[in-house]
Motif scaffolding. Structure first.
Motif, PDB file in Angstrom:
ATOM      1  N   THR A 268      -4.033   9.571   3.838  1.00  0.00           N
ATOM      2  CA  THR A 268      -5.254   7.913   2.986  1.00  0.00           C
ATOM      3  C   THR A 268      -4.675   6.866   2.119  1.00  0.00           C
ATOM      4  O   THR A 268      -3.847   7.536   1.894  1.00  0.00           O
ATOM      5  CB  THR A 268      -5.977   9.097   1.746  1.00  0.00           C
ATOM      6  OG1 THR A 268      -5.027   9.797   0.912  1.00  0.00           O
ATOM      7  CG2 THR A 268      -6.695  10.017   2.394  1.00  0.00           C
ATOM      8  N   GLU A 269      -4.529   6.038   2.765  1.00  0.00           N
ATOM      9  CA  GLU A 269      -3.623   4.867   2.280  1.00  0.00           C
ATOM     10  C   GLU A 269      -4.280   3.749   0.737  1.00  0.00           C
ATOM     11  O   GLU A 269      -5.129   4.258   1.123  1.00  0.00           O
ATOM     12  CB  GLU A 269      -3.051   4.200   3.560  1.00  0.00           C
ATOM     13  CG  GLU A 269      -2.913   2.269   2.649  1.00  0.00           C
ATOM     14  CD  GLU A 269      -2.608   1.820   4.170  1.00  0.00           C
ATOM     15  OE1 GLU A 269      -1.217   0.788   4.401  1.00  0.00           O
ATOM     16  OE2 GLU A 269      -3.635   1.356   4.796  1.00  0.00           O
ATOM     17  N   GLU A 270      -3.708   3.753  -0.065  1.00  0.00           N
ATOM     18  CA  GLU A 270      -3.830   3.246  -1.190  1.00  0.00           C
ATOM     19  C   GLU A 270      -3.479   1.892  -0.780  1.00  0.00           C
ATOM     20  O   GLU A 270      -2.470   1.635  -0.818  1.00  0.00           O
ATOM     21  CB  GLU A 270      -3.511   4.087  -2.448  1.00  0.00           C
ATOM     22  CG  GLU A 270      -3.882   6.073  -2.796  1.00  0.00           C
ATOM     23  CD  GLU A 270      -3.112   6.204  -4.048  1.00  0.00           C
ATOM     24  OE1 GLU A 270      -2.721   5.230  -4.824  1.00  0.00           O
ATOM     25  OE2 GLU A 270      -3.506   7.140  -3.936  1.00  0.00           O
TER      26      GLU A 270
ATOM     27  N   TRP B 220      -2.711  -1.621  -2.952  1.00  0.00           N
ATOM     28  CA  TRP B 220      -2.141  -2.228  -3.877  1.00  0.00           C
ATOM     29  C   TRP B 220      -2.558  -3.404  -4.850  1.00  0.00           C
ATOM     30  O   TRP B 220      -1.765  -4.575  -3.386  1.00  0.00           O
ATOM     31  CB  TRP B 220      -0.114  -1.701  -4.528  1.00  0.00           C
ATOM     32  CG  TRP B 220      -0.453  -0.250  -4.079  1.00  0.00           C
ATOM     33  CD1 TRP B 220      -1.199   0.836  -3.750  1.00  0.00           C
ATOM     34  CD2 TRP B 220       0.515   0.416  -3.876  1.00  0.00           C
ATOM     35  NE1 TRP B 220      -0.319   2.044  -3.987  1.00  0.00           N
ATOM     36  CE2 TRP B 220       1.098   1.966  -3.784  1.00  0.00           C
ATOM     37  CE3 TRP B 220       2.422  -0.281  -4.045  1.00  0.00           C
ATOM     38  CZ2 TRP B 220       2.003   2.984  -3.901  1.00  0.00           C
ATOM     39  CZ3 TRP B 220       3.522   0.744  -3.085  1.00  0.00           C
ATOM     40  CH2 TRP B 220       3.253   1.776  -3.169  1.00  0.00           C
TER      41      TRP B 220
ATOM     42  N   SER C  28       0.758  -1.463  -0.120  1.00  0.00           N
ATOM     43  CA  SER C  28      -0.392  -0.319   0.532  1.00  0.00           C
ATOM     44  C   SER C  28       0.899   1.335   0.534  1.00  0.00           C
ATOM     45  O   SER C  28       2.114   1.097   0.183  1.00  0.00           O
ATOM     46  CB  SER C  28      -0.877   0.113   1.373  1.00  0.00           C
ATOM     47  OG  SER C  28      -0.247  -0.031   2.186  1.00  0.00           O
TER      48      SER C  28
ATOM     49  N   ILE D 252       0.606   2.751  -9.467  1.00  0.00           N
ATOM     50  CA  ILE D 252       0.576   3.976  -9.263  1.00  0.00           C
ATOM     51  C   ILE D 252      -0.350   4.798 -10.652  1.00  0.00           C
ATOM     52  O   ILE D 252       0.705   4.311 -11.709  1.00  0.00           O
ATOM     53  CB  ILE D 252       1.178   5.201  -8.452  1.00  0.00           C
ATOM     54  CG1 ILE D 252       1.649   4.518  -6.760  1.00  0.00           C
ATOM     55  CG2 ILE D 252       0.498   6.261  -8.554  1.00  0.00           C
ATOM     56  CD1 ILE D 252       0.306   4.649  -6.034  1.00  0.00           C
TER      57      ILE D 252
END
Length: 151
Positions: free
Chosen positions: A81-83, A85, A73, A117
């Motif tokens: 804010t955590e994305e 992956w 992530s 990303i």
């Protein structure tokens, strides 16, 4: 002499660049000896959208584990804010971890990942290897390192 110098310069330019990452542990139960990311020439690592990167993690687990799963992530710098992956496949035993994992047996885990990303940003990347496919499971390996994503 000029040919020798030209060959030397050409060979230096074509070498894969790698840097041992400076990272922060985020709860590893294994001893992490080193982490190398290729091609990453400096800190923070500049990562190009869509490019493949190969990470090598040298570690010694403290306990036995039957299996291992990858989780990754990124936390956007300043936004909090955590994305998440998606790693495909997320089964680390098919991507380089020697399973079952034996306590005290040092190994090097190498995996290649395409940057997920799609827009440039600065972030803290987090990589975890867990003994369960449950994102809430406690990590065997967990580390965070700064990256700059560029187009």
């Amino acid at each position: 002499m000029i040919k020798i110098i030209a060959l030397l310069v050409l060979s230096l330019v074509s070498c894969t660049v790698a840097v041992q990452l400076k990272y922060v542990s985020c709860g590893s139960t294994a001893v992490v000896h080193s982490i190398v990311l290729e091609p990453c020439a400096a800190e923070p690592c500049v990562i190009h959208i869509g490019q493949n990167y190969t990470g090598s993690i040298n570690f010694t687990p403290k306990v036995n584990h039957d299996h291992a799963y990858n989780f990754a992530s990124g936390d956007v710098t300043g936004a909090g804010t955590e994305e998440i992956w998606n790693i495909n496949p997320n089964d680390a035993c098919t991507k380089g971890v020697k399973c079952p994992i034996q306590a005290g047996l040092q190994q090097t885990y190498t995996a290649t990942v395409t940057v997920p990303i799609t827009n440039p940003k600065r972030m803290a990347a987090k990589w975890q290897v867990k003994d369960s496919n449950d994102p809430a499971a406690h990590p065997i390996i967990c580390f965070v390192f700064p990256v700059t994503i560029v187009a």
